[in-house]
Write an enzyme that holds these catalytic residues in place. Structure first.
Site, PDB file in Angstrom:
ATOM      1  N   CYS A 192       1.080  -1.613   0.161  1.00  0.00           N
ATOM      2  CA  CYS A 192      -0.031   0.089   0.144  1.00  0.00           C
ATOM      3  C   CYS A 192       0.949   1.289  -0.188  1.00  0.00           C
ATOM      4  CB  CYS A 192      -0.743  -0.077   1.268  1.00  0.00           C
ATOM      5  SG  CYS A 192      -1.352  -1.299   1.529  1.00  0.00           S
TER       6      CYS A 192
ATOM      7  N   HIS B 235      -2.160   6.978   4.438  1.00  0.00           N
ATOM      8  CA  HIS B 235      -1.072   5.982   4.861  1.00  0.00           C
ATOM      9  C   HIS B 235       0.025   6.943   3.775  1.00  0.00           C
ATOM     10  CE1 HIS B 235      -0.524   1.772   4.701  1.00  0.00           C
ATOM     11  NE2 HIS B 235       0.108   2.700   5.645  1.00  0.00           N
TER      12      HIS B 235
END
Length: 558
Positions: free
Chosen positions: A73, A131
């Site tokens: 990710c 993130h």
């Protein structure tokens, strides 16, 4: 006068290009999380029903050979936003939760897509998973976004407004801008609603918009709505497939709203996944392996680009593409002048190629990328990765011994079942040498998988312990801060009312009607003109680190 006209024209081009161009298209980048390569109807699934995403794909161009920049990710997102390989900037790990270390996250100092789009006159919005760092400097609204609705960490419980962090003994929150919000029912639907709200806002402002819609579905935990469960789907995949149904519903709502506003034909939509499918329910077939792998299942992702009236629908694009191509593509969509484009970008503008899809001669000539590179060094210094050239792919298992590496012909063997390195040693050697030269410029991670210890020390005290005062009476504070590394420490003071504590974490919220002898000394005095409860915060900072302490003050009427 002629020279004045030339210089004035140049000044307009450089200072106001965002307001001086013709109509610019809106842009929506929909990035889903851990979606399996075969987990959409348009990708061949006979289990997943995704009619609206399928229609989005068929209304535009399907990129069959599109790759995420990394196989999990955070690094993949860093590369997308900075437009450069994650190992080149030391962002090869997911960012650990850390509010004090400015090295953690998408490295500061790299210009981002939303910053470029803002300069080009766009309203910019981030919805969903971030993130890319937790410090104030890394917050989405401090990295180029006018609006933010989402969470900062890497995953979320879809039904919660806040999540407890046992390790740090605190909570993670859903934010709107800098403020915590509640009322989350099912986060995928909440993200869709927020996206539509931002589109409406931009339409009222009369400005083009760039919307990054970062759905965390179908990332674990696997939680779906009861009404999205299909009894015909096998029980072991039912919840996972239900999560994709919520994504499909979101795509339909957004496209319907664009139609309602009459702006669908002037809106580019990109849909993709941040990496390969995860083992929790995803199907990657016919690709080999899953998220975290340098085989195709870790990197090759579903990717569709739709622009009604500009890109011919129902086409398939088979040339190499990477999410790092999104930045230069958007630069040209936003009409950024050549002299103001980001010089660090490694991708290409895909639109000239996509416009030619279906035109046999232009489409058959010229490669988007002679090579695609992946991988680099871990904290140990050992490097793994892969390189692709046309139909050929070399998986780098041992950077010091090419005999252990694997060569595949993806045109004949998409599932990577037959290693051809012994049959084509020359091809394997050439690709290995090219990858090795490219990898020589990659760097070690600039942050680790876990938080580093903060070397700063700080004590905050109130002179004479006066925490209850009356308006107009000065109150004095002293702070003692230091760094175990011997770095110079900078002081920064602010004061705010308690309900703005979230905003204070991410920006200066000095309260109106307050005077102070300083904002940057280790000792200051503050005078409040109005009764109320206040918080005084001192933050100490070095180039990398920051640390803060708070004290609550009560100002009572005389």
């Amino acid at each position: 006068m002629r020279s004045f006209g030339i210089w004035f024209g140049l000044w307009v081009a450089l200072m106001g290009f965002g307001e001086c161009q013709g109509e610019k298209p809106n842009v929506i980048v929909i990035l889903v999380d851990d979606l399996g390569y075969a987990d959409l109807g348009v990708q061949g699934s006979d289990v997943v029903k995704s009619p609206h995403i399928d229609k989005l794909a068929k209304d535009g161009v399907i990129l069959t050979d599109g790759y995420a920049p990394h196989n999990f990710c955070g690094p993949s997102r860093s590369a997308l936003f900075a437009g450069i390989w994650p190992f080149r900037i030391g962002a090869q790990f997911n960012a650990p939760k850390d509010y004090w270390d400015n090295l953690v996250g998408l490295p500061l100092g790299y210009k981002t897509i939303p910053e470029t789009m803002q300069e080009a006159g766009y309203q910019t919005y981030c919805v969903g998973k971030w993130h890319l760092g937790y410090t104030p400097e890394h917050h989405p609204k401090n990295r180029g976004y006018n609006g933010f609705f989402g969470f900062l960490k890497g995953s979320w419980n879809y039904r919660l407004s806040k999540m407890y962090d046992e390790q740090l003994d605190d909570y993670d929150y859903i934010y709107r801008g800098f403020k915590r919000v509640g009322g989350i029912k099912y986060i995928t639907d909440n993200f869709t609603d927020a996206a539509i709200g931002y589109i409406a806002r931009s339409n009222r402002l009369g400005k083009p918009f760039f919307l990054y819609l970062s759905y965390n579905s179908p990332h674990a935990p696997i939680i779906s709505l009861k009404e999205d469960l299909d009894p015909e789907v096998p029980a072991n995949r039912r919840n996972y497939v239900g999560m994709i149904k919520s994504l499909d519903r979101g795509v339909e709502k957004i496209r319907s709203y664009l139609e309602k506003l009459g702006i669908a034909e002037n809106t580019v939509i990109m849909f993709s996944s941040d990496n390969g499918g995860h083992k929790h329910g995803a199907i990657n077939e016919p690709l080999r392996d899953m998220k975290g792998s340098y085989y195709e299942g870790g990197l090759r992702v579903p990717w569709f680009i739709t622009w009604p009236g500009t890109l011919q629908p129902g086409r398939t694009f088979t040339k190499l593409a990477t999410h790092m191509d999104i930045y230069p593509t958007l630069e040209n969509l936003a009409q950024v002048p050549e002299g103001m484009k980001n010089p660090t970008l490694v991708g290409v503008d895909l639109l000239p190629y996509l416009r030619k899809v279906g035109q046999s001669t232009p489409e058959a000539s010229g490669a988007t990328h002679p090579f695609l590179y992946f991988g680099g060094p871990a904290a140990s210094g050992k490097s793994v990765g892969m390189i692709r050239q046309g139909r050929w792919k070399l998986v780098i298992i041992n950077e010091n011994d090419n005999s252990e590496n694997e060569l595949y012909d993806l045109r004949a063997d998409l599932s990577e079942t037959t290693d051809l390195s012994d049959d084509r040693p020359g091809k394997a050697t050439r690709l290995f040498d090219i990858w090795t030269e490219w990898n020589s410029e990659n760097i070690l991670p600039v942050y680790g998988r876990s938080r580093a210890k903060n070397p700063l020390l700080l004590e905050l005290s109130v002179v004479a312990d006066e925490v209850v005062i009356t308006p107009g009476v000065p109150i004095s504070f002293e702070a003692a801060g230091s760094s175990a590394d011997g770095e110079t420490v900078t002081y920064f003071w602010e004061t705010f009312i308690p309900v703005r504590v979230d905003e204070a974490t991410y920006r200066d919220v000095w309260t109106d009607g307050v005077t102070s002898t300083s904002r940057t000394e280790d000792s200051i005095s503050i005078t409040y003109s109005n009764p109320g409860d206040y918080i005084v915060r001192v933050t100490i900072q070095t180039e990398r680190w920051q640390l803060w302490e708070d004290v609550q003050i009560q100002v009572v009427p005389e």
